[in-house]
Design an enzyme around this catalytic site. Structure first.
Site, PDB file in Angstrom:
ATOM      1  CB  CYS A 124      34.311 -29.073 -16.292  1.00 27.59           C
ATOM      2  SG  CYS A 124      34.525 -30.842 -16.465  1.00 27.59           S
ATOM      3  CG  HIS A 265      30.348 -28.493 -17.421  1.00 30.67           C
ATOM      4  ND1 HIS A 265      30.917 -28.747 -18.657  1.00 30.67           N
ATOM      5  CD2 HIS A 265      30.656 -29.562 -16.634  1.00 30.67           C
ATOM      6  CE1 HIS A 265      31.539 -29.910 -18.605  1.00 30.67           C
ATOM      7  NE2 HIS A 265      31.395 -30.429 -17.395  1.00 30.67           N
ATOM      8  CG  ASN A 295      31.587 -33.521 -19.583  1.00 28.81           C
ATOM      9  OD1 ASN A 295      32.212 -32.522 -19.924  1.00 28.81           O
ATOM     10  ND2 ASN A 295      31.507 -33.924 -18.331  1.00 28.81           N
TER      11      ASN A 295
HETATM   12  O1  UT7 Z   1      32.010 -32.820 -15.896  1.00 25.84           O
HETATM   13  C1  UT7 Z   1      32.501 -33.495 -14.794  1.00 25.84           C
HETATM   14  C2  UT7 Z   1      32.646 -34.974 -15.099  1.00 25.84           C
HETATM   15  N1  UT7 Z   1      31.364 -35.611 -15.179  1.00 25.84           N
HETATM   16  C3  UT7 Z   1      30.905 -36.403 -14.206  1.00 25.84           C
HETATM   17  O2  UT7 Z   1      31.548 -36.585 -13.201  1.00 25.84           O
HETATM   18  C4  UT7 Z   1      29.557 -37.054 -14.411  1.00 25.84           C
HETATM   19  C5  UT7 Z   1      28.588 -36.781 -13.297  1.00 25.84           C
HETATM   20  N2  UT7 Z   1      27.796 -37.946 -13.016  1.00 25.84           N
HETATM   21  C6  UT7 Z   1      26.871 -38.445 -13.877  1.00 25.84           C
HETATM   22  O3  UT7 Z   1      26.614 -37.882 -14.915  1.00 25.84           O
HETATM   23  C7  UT7 Z   1      26.162 -39.726 -13.482  1.00 25.84           C
HETATM   24  O4  UT7 Z   1      26.475 -40.044 -12.124  1.00 25.84           O
HETATM   25  C8  UT7 Z   1      26.529 -40.932 -14.412  1.00 25.84           C
HETATM   26  C9  UT7 Z   1      25.908 -40.740 -15.773  1.00 25.84           C
HETATM   27  C10 UT7 Z   1      28.037 -41.064 -14.542  1.00 25.84           C
HETATM   28  C11 UT7 Z   1      25.985 -42.232 -13.819  1.00 25.84           C
HETATM   29  O5  UT7 Z   1      24.582 -42.122 -13.640  1.00 25.84           O
HETATM   30  P1  UT7 Z   1      23.906 -42.642 -12.275  1.00 25.84           P
HETATM   31  O6  UT7 Z   1      22.474 -42.472 -12.421  1.00 25.84           O
HETATM   32  O7  UT7 Z   1      24.590 -41.868 -11.156  1.00 25.84           O
HETATM   33  O8  UT7 Z   1      24.278 -44.164 -12.279  1.00 25.84           O
HETATM   34  P2  UT7 Z   1      25.172 -45.001 -11.250  1.00 25.84           P
HETATM   35  O9  UT7 Z   1      26.610 -44.660 -11.367  1.00 25.84           O
HETATM   36  O10 UT7 Z   1      24.560 -44.928  -9.897  1.00 25.84           O
HETATM   37  O11 UT7 Z   1      24.949 -46.474 -11.811  1.00 25.84           O
HETATM   38  C12 UT7 Z   1      23.652 -47.066 -11.820  1.00 25.84           C
HETATM   39  C13 UT7 Z   1      23.769 -48.413 -12.503  1.00 25.84           C
HETATM   40  C14 UT7 Z   1      24.910 -49.273 -11.950  1.00 25.84           C
HETATM   41  O12 UT7 Z   1      24.463 -50.624 -11.918  1.00 25.84           O
HETATM   42  P3  UT7 Z   1      23.965 -51.299 -10.552  1.00 25.84           P
HETATM   43  O13 UT7 Z   1      25.129 -51.191  -9.625  1.00 25.84           O
HETATM   44  O14 UT7 Z   1      22.784 -50.483 -10.114  1.00 25.84           O
HETATM   45  O15 UT7 Z   1      23.628 -52.682 -10.980  1.00 25.84           O
HETATM   46  C15 UT7 Z   1      25.991 -49.129 -12.984  1.00 25.84           C
HETATM   47  O16 UT7 Z   1      26.849 -50.246 -13.029  1.00 25.84           O
HETATM   48  O17 UT7 Z   1      24.035 -48.249 -13.893  1.00 25.84           O
HETATM   49  C16 UT7 Z   1      25.174 -49.039 -14.246  1.00 25.84           C
HETATM   50  N3  UT7 Z   1      25.866 -48.378 -15.351  1.00 25.84           N
HETATM   51  C17 UT7 Z   1      25.547 -48.580 -16.648  1.00 25.84           C
HETATM   52  N4  UT7 Z   1      24.609 -49.362 -17.230  1.00 25.84           N
HETATM   53  C18 UT7 Z   1      24.544 -49.339 -18.571  1.00 25.84           C
HETATM   54  C19 UT7 Z   1      26.885 -47.498 -15.284  1.00 25.84           C
HETATM   55  N5  UT7 Z   1      27.229 -47.111 -16.526  1.00 25.84           N
HETATM   56  C20 UT7 Z   1      26.431 -47.782 -17.377  1.00 25.84           C
HETATM   57  C21 UT7 Z   1      26.302 -47.794 -18.793  1.00 25.84           C
HETATM   58  N6  UT7 Z   1      25.348 -48.586 -19.327  1.00 25.84           N
HETATM   59  N7  UT7 Z   1      27.088 -47.043 -19.587  1.00 25.84           N
END
Ligand code: UT7
Length: 338
Positions: A124, A265, A295
């Site tokens: 990125c 970004h 992204n």
């Molecule tokens: O540019 C560099 C690359 N980009 C990145 O690396 C992205 C940076 N990170 C982020 O944007 C966020 O961490 C995410 C959007 C990827 C995830 O958001 P979060 O608030 O950190 O969620 P999480 O990974 O902690 O997941 C929370 C919950 C989980 O369920 P449980 O374990 O709490 O039951 C996930 O399984 O949300 C669940 N989850 C989803 N639910 C519905 C993960 N993806 C999804 C989805 N739809 N698409």
């Protein structure tokens, strides 16, 4: 000390943004579309990421074709012919092929027959790293023109079974034509770049390179896809982006109010908002278009810069702050007076 007029003149040179361009595929994937592919909802994606749609490359669209179109638009805005370009840098992690470089394909497609061209792999941060490199060549007087592109077809390495990552990414390209200029303070004022290879596992795509060569069965077939530790990246990104912004302001002797537009970004709207609050940027001076494109990795900042300029949000003399963070880990920034 030798009085060398060439050196004196070179010291005053700045890399001026002469034109920008961008190109995204026509095909769109909405949040609703994802509800048919994985267990997710428009509500989850919107509140957790700010994304509504992303553009996806269709048949015949590749990183090089998107790059070439963005480059043509940037050249047109700059009023420059492709033959005038001396250097082409393409930041990408989804190159046209292993080799030749995407930049060589772009050179050929746009007819920039007098340029040398190479790719830059910084995920990125590819575009901000590229600007930093081009700035060095132009401000030293070695070259007078450069084309810097950030371009990706991330859809080609996205795992559409992984709901944690597939909803995030889109395809596109953004380009900036740079010209060496000795007229005052305009141009790239400051660039800074960092890497931390010890954190490579946070964001990666492991096949097919030297470690996992073509022809040898993969221990896990999903290694062909991009894999992210979203939580880890999220936390580090906020901290690093705030640090970069503070460094840029201090080194350029600027206040937050002097920045007409902060263009980060486009990784996650929540990350951008959190960074904006910590730095005291008002909402009207932080550019967000992740809702439309998702992204797009190296393409995200140049697409945003181009949109910002073409929509009239910025005028000549304005100062913009570009900050990227991504796989490597890599992070970097540019301060530019337009
Ligand atoms: O540019 C560099 C690359 N980009 C990145 O690396 C992205 C940076 N990170 C982020 O944007 C966020 O961490 C995410 C959007 C990827 C995830 O958001 P979060 O608030 O950190 O969620 P999480 O990974 O902690 O997941 C929370 C919950 C989980 O369920 P449980 O374990 O709490 O039951 C996930 O399984 O949300 C669940 N989850 C989803 N639910 C519905 C993960 N993806 C999804 C989805 N739809 N698409």
């Amino acid at each position: 000390m030798v009085n060398n007029p060439t050196t004196k003149q070179a010291r005053r040179l700045r890399a001026l943004i002469a034109g920008t361009g961008s190109c995204v595929p026509d095909k769109i994937l909405t949040n609703e579309d994802f509800t048919k592919i994985v267990e997710t909802s428009d509500e989850w994606i919107t509140t957790r990421t700010g994304i509504k749609t992303r553009h996806i490359a269709g048949d015949g669209e590749t990183t090089a074709t998107l790059s070439a179109e963005a480059a043509r638009r940037a050249l047109k805005q700059a009023g420059m012919a492709p033959e005038e370009l001396e250097l082409i840098i393409v930041g990408t992690v989804t190159p046209e092929m292993v080799f030749p470089s995407t930049a060589c394909f772009v050179q050929d497609m746009i007819g920039a027959c007098n340029a040398w061209a190479f790719d830059l792999s910084a995920a990125c941060s590819g575009f901000v790293y590229g600007l930093s490199i081009a700035q060095q060549f132009l401000s030293s007087g070695r070259y007078r023109t450069a084309l810097v592109i950030g371009a990706e077809t991330l859809s080609r390495i996205t795992n559409y079974k992984d709901r944690g990552s597939c909803i995030l990414f889109g395809d596109g390209a953004g380009a900036a034509v740079l010209k060496a200029s000795d007229s005052g303070s305009m141009g790239v004022m400051y660039s800074t770049s960092f890497s931390d290879g010890s954190r490579w596992e946070a964001l990666k795509c492991q096949a097919y390179g030297s470690r996992n060569p073509v022809g040898v069965p993969l221990e896990n077939p999903d290694l062909v896809y991009m894999d992210i530790n979203g939580r880890e990246v999220y936390q580090t990104a906020v901290r690093r982006i705030v640090e970069l912004a503070k460094e840029c302001l201090e080194k350029c002797d600027l206040q937050v109010e002097d920045i007409a537009m902060f263009i980060p970004h486009q990784m996650n709207a929540r990350i951008i908002e959190s960074v904006g609050k910590r730095l005291n940027f008002t909402d009207d001076r932080i550019f967000i278009n992740i809702d439309k494109y998702g992204n797009t990795s190296a393409a995200s900042i140049p697409i945003a810069l181009d949109e910002c300029l073409r929509s009239g949000k910025l005028k000549s003399g304005d100062i913009v702050l570009l900050i990227a963070f991504g796989g490597g880990l890599t992070w970097g920034a540019n301060v530019i007076q337009l």
